[in-house]
Design an enzyme around this catalytic site. Sequence first.
Site, PDB file in Angstrom:
ATOM      1  N   LYS A 140       0.850  -1.192   0.000  1.00  0.00           N
ATOM      2  CA  LYS A 140       0.000   0.000   0.000  1.00  0.00           C
ATOM      3  C   LYS A 140       0.889   1.245   0.000  1.00  0.00           C
ATOM      4  CE  LYS A 140      -3.573  -2.544   2.466  1.00  0.00           C
ATOM      5  NZ  LYS A 140      -4.330  -2.717   3.733  1.00  0.00           N
ATOM      6  N   LYS A 172      -3.885 -15.238  -1.394  1.00  0.00           N
ATOM      7  CA  LYS A 172      -4.887 -14.576  -0.576  1.00  0.00           C
ATOM      8  C   LYS A 172      -6.272 -15.163  -0.835  1.00  0.00           C
ATOM      9  CE  LYS A 172      -4.055 -10.590   0.941  1.00  0.00           C
ATOM     10  NZ  LYS A 172      -3.990  -9.121   1.161  1.00  0.00           N
TER      11      LYS A 172
END
Length: 292
Positions: A140, A172
Amino acid sequence: MKERDFQNFFDLCRARSIMQALEEDRYDGDLTTMATIDPVQRGRGVICAKADGIIAGIGVAQEVFRGIDSGIAVTPFIADGERVSAGVTVLEARGGVASLLVAERTALNFMQRMSGIATRTRVFAEKIAHTGARILDTRKTAPGLRYFDKEAVKIGGGRNHRFGLFDLVLIKDNHIDAAGGVVPAIERARRYLADKGIDVKIEVEVRSAGELQAALGAVPDIVLLDNFSLDGLREAVALARTHSPEILLEASGNVGLQTVAHIAETGVDFISVGELTHSVTALDLSMTIQFD
């Protein structure tokens, strides 16, 4: 399998980003400086801290100044990772005043952002220094600034997670659902890496005790415990250490300064903190020109 070396790529990212930052600021020239400054005038630009924090980006600032004028001489007084107080001189750049002014904002932009990230990372790292856990960053980051954001995390005392999509397999929730479960996803990833001769680690995210149990049986390198409660983390650590003690554990989700120590005390190896790079508060730095 041969270990992958990305250093040349990282160096290229750094160099390209610095040049792009300079180009977007000056384009075909600094009109104000060209209109008001004698091109032969010389002096020194002194960068000082205006707030307390951890300094980062000294080398980047040097490259910025050299990118504008190879004749600028930069003298650092503070090293990356050192703590400073407001009023402390961080570095001095000596050369043509016009060149110093063209480089000023870009050098400060990099240093202020990097120092802000390093400062925040240090606060988190100090919160868990009494444990064996380590702070990780995430992807991020600001587009185009990932190298600098992640370098600042290291300077602040954290560790880098994966740089991008290419240096770690991170399975994920969407990957797991598409592959038909935790175990099939891990097995497919392991076969793919073996077929391609790629040597990177495999990490898998789990969302429940059942997924954790399944993941441990498939023995990935790292298990990411996403949004587990503190009791859930403690139970996960106990299970993992008994079942597969070589597997590392990462905790993520709901991590803040009020919770990070409690999370670390559960026994996890890593704690990922997105706010280090997605919610940056720049450290206040300024540059003043002193004329020869």
